[in-house]
Design a protein around this motif. Sequence first.
Motif, PDB file in Angstrom:
ATOM      1  N   HIS A  17      47.889   4.074  43.463  1.00  0.00           N
ATOM      2  CA  HIS A  17      48.398   5.390  43.869  1.00  0.00           C
ATOM      3  C   HIS A  17      49.468   5.968  42.952  1.00  0.00           C
ATOM      4  CE1 HIS A  17      49.208   8.753  46.500  1.00  0.00           C
ATOM      5  NE2 HIS A  17      50.428   8.341  46.782  1.00  0.00           N
ATOM      6  N   HIS A  64      46.026   1.423  49.587  1.00  0.00           N
ATOM      7  CA  HIS A  64      46.031   2.313  48.434  1.00  0.00           C
ATOM      8  C   HIS A  64      47.436   2.637  47.940  1.00  0.00           C
ATOM      9  CE1 HIS A  64      45.076   5.376  45.587  1.00  0.00           C
ATOM     10  NE2 HIS A  64      45.777   6.277  46.254  1.00  0.00           N
ATOM     11  N   GLY A  70      41.450   5.872  49.381  1.00  0.00           N
ATOM     12  CA  GLY A  70      42.592   6.480  48.711  1.00  0.00           C
ATOM     13  C   GLY A  70      42.732   7.931  49.119  1.00  0.00           C
ATOM     14  N   ASP A 126      43.204   2.163  40.783  1.00  0.00           N
ATOM     15  CA  ASP A 126      42.572   3.476  40.880  1.00  0.00           C
ATOM     16  C   ASP A 126      41.556   3.683  39.750  1.00  0.00           C
ATOM     17  OD1 ASP A 126      45.045   3.282  42.236  1.00  0.00           O
ATOM     18  OD2 ASP A 126      45.225   5.451  42.322  1.00  0.00           O
TER      19      ASP A 126
END
Length: 232
Positions: free
Chosen positions: A189, A150, A72, A8
Amino acid sequence: MRLYAIGDVHGRLDLLRAMHAQIRAELKRDRPDDWRIIHLGDYVDRGPDSNGVIDFLVDRTAEDDRVIALAGNHDDGLLAFLRDGDRTGLFARFGGADTARSYGVAADFSTTEAAASSRAALAAKVPEKHVDFLGNLRVSQEFGDFFFCHAGIRPGVPLDRQDREDLVWIRDAFLHHPELHPKVIVHGHTPHEEAEILANRVNVDTLAYASGRLTALVVDGREKRVLEAVAG
């Protein structure tokens, strides 16, 4: 095929650029027969330059189809806010103000009217190519024994029948599943202090926007290692 799976980003363009520079240097040095760079989603919110991150990825994915971007939940959240201006949604509650600021918009979610005004102002500033990019992100990718997404998968459901909502949102049912999946699931995530490398999954979300560390899993044949870009 050498694989790089990047966790991320959340608006940290500095770390994303640094990661790509490291990868470019490795590819130039090692000259693997083939390679892919897979971004695991959450490009926006919380960090300072979501606008720049999306612009960077638009360019990189257009330049080379070996550079892949997955969706995401925060990326979906930005699109949802641009559609409906919901002041109670993910974007308004978890870092959307930072995204709006990167586009030059001071977002206000305090009332329904203020949120609607913020939505209109942001919609006027977000380039169409950014909306198209986010709207066309795939939600999973497979290479060899690895499945990339994700958030994770719903245990017991075949990989080709996974629900989109699970692929970008799931947590507990996936994270607490002790058994092997059909493939090793590589995901982000759920922030963790260090990359989690388990028998059935690998988590490369190391809270880049706050920790100053963007993490990637590198798979090269039987070799698996972690690569990090660290804020200077």
